[in-house]
Design an enzyme around this catalytic site. Sequence first.
Site, mmCIF file in Angstrom:
data_model
loop_
_atom_site.group_PDB
_atom_site.id
_atom_site.type_symbol
_atom_site.label_atom_id
_atom_site.label_comp_id
_atom_site.label_asym_id
_atom_site.label_seq_id
_atom_site.Cartn_x
_atom_site.Cartn_y
_atom_site.Cartn_z
ATOM 1 N N LEU A 74 0.683 -1.161 0.024
ATOM 2 C CA LEU A 74 0.031 -0.054 -0.003
ATOM 3 C C LEU A 74 0.948 1.096 -0.062
ATOM 4 O O LEU A 74 0.514 2.357 -0.020
ATOM 5 C CB LEU A 74 -0.797 -0.011 1.383
ATOM 6 C CG LEU A 74 -1.900 -1.225 1.390
ATOM 7 C CD1 LEU A 74 -1.737 -1.560 2.922
ATOM 8 C CD2 LEU A 74 -3.417 -0.611 1.128
ATOM 9 N N TYR A 163 1.865 10.710 -10.869
ATOM 10 C CA TYR A 163 1.317 9.631 -10.078
ATOM 11 C C TYR A 163 0.622 8.329 -10.883
ATOM 12 O O TYR A 163 1.021 7.299 -10.717
ATOM 13 C CB TYR A 163 0.483 10.192 -8.950
ATOM 14 C CG TYR A 163 -0.549 9.195 -8.336
ATOM 15 C CD1 TYR A 163 0.003 8.619 -6.994
ATOM 16 C CD2 TYR A 163 -1.878 8.966 -8.633
ATOM 17 C CE1 TYR A 163 -0.651 8.139 -6.291
ATOM 18 C CE2 TYR A 163 -2.630 8.187 -7.702
ATOM 19 C CZ TYR A 163 -2.053 7.487 -6.602
ATOM 20 O OH TYR A 163 -2.790 6.791 -5.888
ATOM 21 N N TYR A 311 -1.130 21.186 -12.249
ATOM 22 C CA TYR A 311 -2.355 20.417 -11.817
ATOM 23 C C TYR A 311 -3.239 20.283 -12.769
ATOM 24 O O TYR A 311 -3.232 21.089 -13.630
ATOM 25 C CB TYR A 311 -3.097 21.092 -10.569
ATOM 26 C CG TYR A 311 -4.239 20.435 -10.197
ATOM 27 C CD1 TYR A 311 -4.082 19.154 -9.287
ATOM 28 C CD2 TYR A 311 -5.387 20.521 -10.415
ATOM 29 C CE1 TYR A 311 -5.088 18.661 -8.846
ATOM 30 C CE2 TYR A 311 -6.632 19.812 -9.997
ATOM 31 C CZ TYR A 311 -6.488 18.907 -9.297
ATOM 32 O OH TYR A 311 -7.586 18.037 -8.660
HETATM 33 P P1 NAD Z 1 -2.004 6.800 2.917
HETATM 34 O O1 NAD Z 1 -1.264 8.052 2.675
HETATM 35 O O2 NAD Z 1 -2.967 6.711 4.061
HETATM 36 O O3 NAD Z 1 -1.268 5.281 3.264
HETATM 37 C C1 NAD Z 1 -0.016 5.120 2.604
HETATM 38 C C2 NAD Z 1 0.969 4.730 3.705
HETATM 39 O O4 NAD Z 1 2.226 4.427 3.454
HETATM 40 C C3 NAD Z 1 0.938 5.572 5.064
HETATM 41 O O5 NAD Z 1 0.787 5.232 6.282
HETATM 42 C C4 NAD Z 1 2.730 5.974 4.861
HETATM 43 O O6 NAD Z 1 3.036 6.374 5.996
HETATM 44 C C5 NAD Z 1 2.937 4.760 4.457
HETATM 45 N N1 NAD Z 1 4.386 5.148 3.776
HETATM 46 C C6 NAD Z 1 4.900 6.092 2.937
HETATM 47 N N2 NAD Z 1 6.318 6.058 2.541
HETATM 48 C C7 NAD Z 1 6.587 4.905 3.397
HETATM 49 C C8 NAD Z 1 7.725 4.167 3.372
HETATM 50 N N3 NAD Z 1 8.848 4.513 2.693
HETATM 51 N N4 NAD Z 1 8.147 3.056 4.049
HETATM 52 C C9 NAD Z 1 6.822 2.539 4.740
HETATM 53 N N5 NAD Z 1 5.661 2.871 4.722
HETATM 54 C C10 NAD Z 1 5.492 4.260 4.213
HETATM 55 O O7 NAD Z 1 -2.896 6.375 1.949
HETATM 56 P P2 NAD Z 1 -4.009 5.373 1.637
HETATM 57 O O8 NAD Z 1 -5.360 6.089 1.057
HETATM 58 O O9 NAD Z 1 -4.276 4.503 2.682
HETATM 59 O O10 NAD Z 1 -3.629 4.627 -0.015
HETATM 60 C C11 NAD Z 1 -2.856 3.366 0.051
HETATM 61 C C12 NAD Z 1 -2.784 2.950 -1.096
HETATM 62 O O11 NAD Z 1 -3.692 2.724 -2.125
HETATM 63 C C13 NAD Z 1 -1.625 3.653 -2.023
HETATM 64 O O12 NAD Z 1 -0.915 2.861 -2.696
HETATM 65 C C14 NAD Z 1 -2.511 4.629 -2.906
HETATM 66 O O13 NAD Z 1 -2.123 5.041 -4.158
HETATM 67 C C15 NAD Z 1 -3.510 3.516 -3.144
HETATM 68 N N6 NAD Z 1 -4.947 4.351 -3.346
HETATM 69 C C16 NAD Z 1 -5.847 4.725 -2.280
HETATM 70 C C17 NAD Z 1 -6.878 5.280 -2.659
HETATM 71 C C18 NAD Z 1 -8.050 5.842 -1.644
HETATM 72 O O14 NAD Z 1 -9.287 6.045 -1.948
HETATM 73 N N7 NAD Z 1 -7.515 6.104 -0.434
HETATM 74 C C19 NAD Z 1 -7.253 5.413 -4.097
HETATM 75 C C20 NAD Z 1 -6.600 5.012 -5.061
HETATM 76 C C21 NAD Z 1 -5.361 4.585 -4.747
HETATM 77 C C1 UGA Z 2 -6.850 10.943 -5.187
HETATM 78 C C2 UGA Z 2 -5.782 10.638 -5.515
HETATM 79 O O1 UGA Z 2 -5.113 11.006 -6.640
HETATM 80 C C3 UGA Z 2 -5.293 9.069 -5.064
HETATM 81 O O2 UGA Z 2 -5.206 8.986 -3.904
HETATM 82 C C4 UGA Z 2 -6.344 8.399 -5.539
HETATM 83 O O3 UGA Z 2 -6.068 7.530 -6.683
HETATM 84 C C5 UGA Z 2 -7.769 8.813 -5.642
HETATM 85 O O4 UGA Z 2 -7.867 10.119 -4.831
HETATM 86 C C6 UGA Z 2 -8.918 8.159 -5.021
HETATM 87 O O5 UGA Z 2 -9.038 8.359 -3.765
HETATM 88 O O6 UGA Z 2 -9.465 7.090 -5.753
HETATM 89 P P1 UGA Z 2 -8.736 12.699 -6.280
HETATM 90 O O7 UGA Z 2 -10.278 12.156 -6.384
HETATM 91 O O8 UGA Z 2 -8.354 13.863 -7.571
HETATM 92 O O9 UGA Z 2 -7.598 11.699 -6.394
HETATM 93 O O10 UGA Z 2 -8.640 13.374 -4.844
HETATM 94 P P2 UGA Z 2 -8.904 14.664 -3.916
HETATM 95 O O11 UGA Z 2 -7.820 15.399 -3.557
HETATM 96 O O12 UGA Z 2 -9.981 14.057 -2.814
HETATM 97 O O13 UGA Z 2 -9.719 15.287 -4.944
HETATM 98 C C7 UGA Z 2 -11.151 15.295 -5.531
HETATM 99 C C8 UGA Z 2 -11.715 16.441 -6.187
HETATM 100 O O14 UGA Z 2 -11.818 17.554 -5.346
HETATM 101 C C9 UGA Z 2 -10.722 17.060 -7.163
HETATM 102 O O15 UGA Z 2 -11.578 17.491 -8.395
HETATM 103 C C10 UGA Z 2 -10.083 18.335 -6.445
HETATM 104 O O16 UGA Z 2 -9.803 19.320 -7.531
HETATM 105 C C11 UGA Z 2 -11.222 18.611 -5.775
HETATM 106 N N1 UGA Z 2 -10.755 19.607 -4.493
HETATM 107 C C12 UGA Z 2 -10.163 19.152 -3.766
HETATM 108 C C13 UGA Z 2 -11.755 20.745 -4.171
HETATM 109 O O17 UGA Z 2 -12.642 20.918 -5.286
HETATM 110 N N2 UGA Z 2 -11.526 21.183 -2.982
HETATM 111 C C14 UGA Z 2 -10.406 20.861 -2.132
HETATM 112 O O18 UGA Z 2 -10.373 21.675 -1.092
HETATM 113 C C15 UGA Z 2 -9.702 19.872 -2.400
#
Ligand code: NAD
Ligand code: UGA
Length: 381
Positions: A74, A163, A311
């Site tokens: 993750l 990304y 962006y």
């Molecule tokens: P998050 O930032 O909460 O979790 C990522 C974790 O990785 C953090 O706890 C961070 O401390 C850890 N980390 C960063 N660098 C590290 C290192 N060098 N060694 C060990 N740990 C390290 O993000 P999340 O929302 O939990 O996302 C987890 C994964 O899912 C990511 O790969 C993200 O790209 C992917 N993802 C998440 C979402 C979502 O909806 N949250 C959407 C799309 C993709």
């Molecule tokens: C993010 C990240 O790229 C990834 O962690 C992941 O792939 C994805 O979320 C996910 O959760 O699936 P995004 O949805 O663009 O993508 O992330 P947000 O920062 O939550 O932004 C959502 C939308 O809200 C974007 O259009 C952004 O421009 C907008 N936004 C963000 C606002 O309008 N106001 C704010 O204060 C912040």
Amino acid sequence: MANVLSLGAGGFIGAHLTERLLDLGHEVTAVDIHSDKIRDLLGRPRMRFLENSIADRGFDLEGAIAGADVVVDLVAHANPGIYVRNPLDVFRLNFTENLRIAETCVRQGKRLIQFSSCEVYGKTPVAVLNGALPDPENPSYATFSEDSTDMIMGPVGRHRWIYACAKQLLERVLHAYGLEGRLNYTIVRPFNFIGPKIDYLPSDTDGVPRVFSYFMEALLDGTPMKLVDGGNQRRCYTYISDAVDCVSRMVENRGGACDRQIFNVGSPENETSIRELAVLMRDIYARHFSDGGKLPEIVDVDAKAFYGEGYEDSDRRIPDIDKARRLLGWSPKTTLPDMLLPTMDYYVRARREARGDGSRDTARVDSLAAPADSAPAEQDA
Ligand code: NAD
Ligand code: UGA
């Protein structure tokens, strides 16, 4: 029961997944640079925490992977603000360091569950062809399927896409190893998971969280909720509990259903524009959490002012989840309002605890019924 090595387990998804895997009886070795979100799990049986960076060459990555049946990766920089501020860091962690994990799994013959992102799909044809399509609202233009949808990204100067490119390239490398029969992988493409423990409030760190946390802080402080470029972008929000239900099925991998497969994990029914999200969160806040103070205005801000140069947005993304339904028997259950209430409640409690006012009740998280004395939203968007 499996012995799971979970890298990045201290993050938002990792914390919920670790808890679910322990509940199901699996052994979890959790690795992260911090344990803030999994502190409550540290004393549990079958749980081990290694406070390490996967990028630290002193960390015994080989040994950690050798002890696992399955590796869940993750680790990533996962917030768009970082892609714009530090694109090279995003490449190094999300591609280079993750590749090292994957190649260690290749060498050791270990199964890998790799978190990718729905961002790999990029923009829709509607965004690119801008007005040239007769029916731009047709959801089929924005419905992304794992094995057939083309991927569209902006120019190099829009470095937000580093990304998505890093994640996509990693997927392609895993696929290539799979073609040679050298890696059994499962790729997860999350679609905007949301729930308690997501990110942090922007003022609590120097960080740049996802939209939920910006809106939440605005509600708690009465400052404006900012809509980037009008808030017309659309997302399909997925509750974290539904999501980890799906991922835990991947860990179990009955009948090898997930071998060398890519899965969208998302809630297609929960599509909302960011403007609608702001209005809904403000409405829920007014009904369940407000003490009668002024509610925030919802204001427009342009992307350059908010994020800086580089962006570009993903306009719309709807997951096709037929594959997860068929191969995993999974489908999401939680509606957007039902996931926002407990997620907002988490932050309201956290703020009250931080201010030493933790004794006050917050909302009943099992119901969205408005209390009789609820305050109406003051402003319209
Ligand atoms: P998050 O930032 O909460 O979790 C990522 C974790 O990785 C953090 O706890 C961070 O401390 C850890 N980390 C960063 N660098 C590290 C290192 N060098 N060694 C060990 N740990 C390290 O993000 P999340 O929302 O939990 O996302 C987890 C994964 O899912 C990511 O790969 C993200 O790209 C992917 N993802 C998440 C979402 C979502 O909806 N949250 C959407 C799309 C993709
Ligand atoms: C993010 C990240 O790229 C990834 O962690 C992941 O792939 C994805 O979320 C996910 O959760 O699936 P995004 O949805 O663009 O993508 O992330 P947000 O920062 O939550 O932004 C959502 C939308 O809200 C974007 O259009 C952004 O421009 C907008 N936004 C963000 C606002 O309008 N106001 C704010 O204060 C912040």
